[in-house]
Design a protein around this motif. Structure first.
Motif, PDB file in Angstrom:
ATOM      1  N   LEU A  15     -27.578 -24.121   5.012  1.00  0.00           N
ATOM      2  CA  LEU A  15     -28.487 -23.569   4.007  1.00  0.00           C
ATOM      3  C   LEU A  15     -29.893 -24.182   4.048  1.00  0.00           C
ATOM      4  N   PRO A  16     -30.041 -25.528   4.190  1.00  0.00           N
ATOM      5  CA  PRO A  16     -31.399 -26.078   4.214  1.00  0.00           C
ATOM      6  C   PRO A  16     -32.291 -25.522   5.324  1.00  0.00           C
ATOM      7  N   PRO A  17     -31.859 -25.473   6.614  1.00  0.00           N
ATOM      8  CA  PRO A  17     -32.766 -24.897   7.616  1.00  0.00           C
ATOM      9  C   PRO A  17     -33.078 -23.427   7.374  1.00  0.00           C
ATOM     10  N   VAL A  18     -32.142 -22.675   6.765  1.00  0.00           N
ATOM     11  CA  VAL A  18     -32.449 -21.292   6.406  1.00  0.00           C
ATOM     12  C   VAL A  18     -33.599 -21.259   5.407  1.00  0.00           C
ATOM     13  N   MET A  19     -33.531 -22.113   4.376  1.00  0.00           N
ATOM     14  CA  MET A  19     -34.564 -22.132   3.348  1.00  0.00           C
ATOM     15  C   MET A  19     -35.873 -22.700   3.875  1.00  0.00           C
ATOM     16  N   TRP A  20     -35.798 -23.691   4.775  1.00  0.00           N
ATOM     17  CA  TRP A  20     -37.028 -24.250   5.350  1.00  0.00           C
ATOM     18  C   TRP A  20     -37.727 -23.243   6.251  1.00  0.00           C
ATOM     19  N   ALA A  21     -36.947 -22.461   6.992  1.00  0.00           N
ATOM     20  CA  ALA A  21     -37.546 -21.401   7.802  1.00  0.00           C
ATOM     21  C   ALA A  21     -38.179 -20.345   6.900  1.00  0.00           C
ATOM     22  N   GLY A  22     -37.484 -19.995   5.814  1.00  0.00           N
ATOM     23  CA  GLY A  22     -38.057 -19.052   4.856  1.00  0.00           C
ATOM     24  C   GLY A  22     -39.313 -19.585   4.215  1.00  0.00           C
ATOM     25  N   ASN A  23     -39.386 -20.890   4.016  1.00  0.00           N
ATOM     26  CA  ASN A  23     -40.584 -21.515   3.466  1.00  0.00           C
ATOM     27  C   ASN A  23     -41.790 -21.273   4.367  1.00  0.00           C
ATOM     28  N   ALA A  24     -41.568 -21.376   5.683  1.00  0.00           N
ATOM     29  CA  ALA A  24     -42.665 -21.137   6.630  1.00  0.00           C
ATOM     30  C   ALA A  24     -43.101 -19.678   6.600  1.00  0.00           C
ATOM     31  N   VAL A  25     -42.147 -18.762   6.532  1.00  0.00           N
ATOM     32  CA  VAL A  25     -42.478 -17.335   6.506  1.00  0.00           C
ATOM     33  C   VAL A  25     -43.198 -16.972   5.209  1.00  0.00           C
ATOM     34  N   VAL A  26     -42.686 -17.453   4.075  1.00  0.00           N
ATOM     35  CA  VAL A  26     -43.305 -17.158   2.787  1.00  0.00           C
ATOM     36  C   VAL A  26     -44.705 -17.757   2.724  1.00  0.00           C
ATOM     37  N   GLY A  27     -44.873 -18.973   3.252  1.00  0.00           N
ATOM     38  CA  GLY A  27     -46.193 -19.590   3.274  1.00  0.00           C
ATOM     39  C   GLY A  27     -47.210 -18.755   4.030  1.00  0.00           C
ATOM     40  N   VAL A 225     -45.845 -14.968  -7.648  1.00  0.00           N
ATOM     41  CA  VAL A 225     -44.917 -15.637  -8.563  1.00  0.00           C
ATOM     42  C   VAL A 225     -43.543 -15.768  -7.918  1.00  0.00           C
ATOM     43  N   ALA A 226     -43.072 -14.695  -7.294  1.00  0.00           N
ATOM     44  CA  ALA A 226     -41.772 -14.735  -6.625  1.00  0.00           C
ATOM     45  C   ALA A 226     -41.771 -15.752  -5.495  1.00  0.00           C
ATOM     46  N   ALA A 227     -42.866 -15.811  -4.739  1.00  0.00           N
ATOM     47  CA  ALA A 227     -42.961 -16.773  -3.638  1.00  0.00           C
ATOM     48  C   ALA A 227     -42.926 -18.206  -4.164  1.00  0.00           C
ATOM     49  N   LEU A 228     -43.644 -18.461  -5.258  1.00  0.00           N
ATOM     50  CA  LEU A 228     -43.659 -19.811  -5.835  1.00  0.00           C
ATOM     51  C   LEU A 228     -42.283 -20.215  -6.343  1.00  0.00           C
ATOM     52  N   LEU A 229     -41.583 -19.283  -6.969  1.00  0.00           N
ATOM     53  CA  LEU A 229     -40.234 -19.589  -7.447  1.00  0.00           C
ATOM     54  C   LEU A 229     -39.315 -19.926  -6.285  1.00  0.00           C
ATOM     55  N   MET A 269     -36.631 -14.323  10.917  1.00  0.00           N
ATOM     56  CA  MET A 269     -37.384 -13.930   9.725  1.00  0.00           C
ATOM     57  C   MET A 269     -38.775 -13.419  10.080  1.00  0.00           C
ATOM     58  N   SER A 270     -39.423 -14.030  11.068  1.00  0.00           N
ATOM     59  CA  SER A 270     -40.758 -13.583  11.474  1.00  0.00           C
ATOM     60  C   SER A 270     -40.698 -12.169  12.026  1.00  0.00           C
TER      61      SER A 270
END
Length: 299
Positions: A15-27, A225-229, A269-270
């Motif tokens: 789960l953490p690398p999934v969320m960290w990868a999503g963090n890069a995409v959302v950023g 807002v959704a991205a920040l959450l 994700m990209s």
């Protein structure tokens, strides 16, 4: 005694690398809505609010936090103030896939910092791993064309991510040198809130400097807002929880391999959200970096 790797632990560590990868995409997606350093401040401000009900006692004068303020101020500077701000700055000019691949070089920085600053011995296997990992990073920097290395002009985002990787490696070594009471190390929310408390100070200073130095603006709306959450509740809080529980079960050596899944998830994700399809050199660089980490990690 660490447990064997079970399906439940595998989920925790995936789960953490999934969320960290999503963090890069959302950023990357919100890069036009909010300045990068301000995004980092808003992210951790929300994370602070999420952690407060779980470990608000940390802020009490008798909690022991303030007697360790120098340590947590430094951890907050590197892990909260610098690393994520530099990552979001990198995403202004570099792709999420490149950013996560560059972050895969963190173990290389860890070996160098451990050898130079902490007296850690470097084995022959680790040297081979360093060569492989550096070759992978170089492949990213030259965009798959080795001749470019002769006249290399780095994208600013690549340099920001290298600086972020160095900051995270130093942060990780300082984490290993525990000085706080045992109850702090066993309570992930308290330990993280202590860092975020001081990290918010640094990130607010950096964000203020950003607004003074550039024509900064924020485009408020539901997408932001959704991205920040997401970036505050997911990569900043939930990922730390899953990662800490996973390390407790199987130890850092096995858990470390799961961190290198982030570039793979970032590529997927990209392609799905940004239309930035990975190239062949991305795959080769991924194999080189992960191969170097595997070789260096073996005893």
């Amino acid at each position: 005694m660490h447990q064997r790797l079970t399906p439940g632990t595998t989920v925790l560590l995936t789960l953490p690398p999934v969320m960290w990868a999503g963090n890069a995409v959302v950023g990357r997606l919100v890069s036009g809505m909010v300045p990068p350093v301000t995004l980092n401040f808003l992210r951790w401000a929300l994370a602070f609010m999420f952690l407060l009900p779980l470990a608000g006692w940390v802020l009490h004068p008798a909690s022991g936090l303030w007697s360790h303020w120098r340590r947590f101020a430094l951890l907050g500077l590197l892990g909260v103030g610098c690393y994520n701000a530099l990552q979001y700055l990198a995403l202004k000019t570099s792709s999420p896939l490149n950013v996560t691949l560059m972050a895969s070089s963190i173990p290389v920085w860890m070996l160098g910092i451990g050898w130079l600053g902490f007296g850690q011995k470097v084995t022959g296997r680790q040297l081979i791993g360093i060569v492989l990992s550096i070759a992978g990073v170089a492949l990213i920097l030259c965009r798959g064309r080795w001749t470019i290395l002769m006249q290399l002009r780095l994208v600013p985002g690549d340099l920001y991510m290298l600086a972020a990787s160095f900051a995270w490696a130093l942060y990780s070594w300082l984490l290993a040198r525990s000085r706080e009471p045992a109850q702090w190390r066993d309570n992930w929310s308290a330990f993280l809130l202590a860092q975020v408390t001081f990290g918010l100070f640094w990130s607010s200073v950096f964000a203020a400097g950003e607004w003074v130095s550039i024509d900064a603006h924020i485009v408020w709306g539901w997408p932001l807002v959704a991205a920040l959450l997401y970036v505050s509740a997911g990569p900043a809080v939930l990922a730390y929880c899953c990662w800490g529980l996973g390390i407790k079960r199987v130890g850092p050596n096995i858990a470390g391999f799961f961190a290198n899944l982030a570039p793979l998830f970032a590529a997927v994700m990209s392609a799905a959200f940004l239309g930035e399809w990975p190239q062949l050199y991305h795959a080769i660089a991924f194999v080189l970096i992960v191969g170097g980490i595997i070789v260096a990690s073996r005893t």
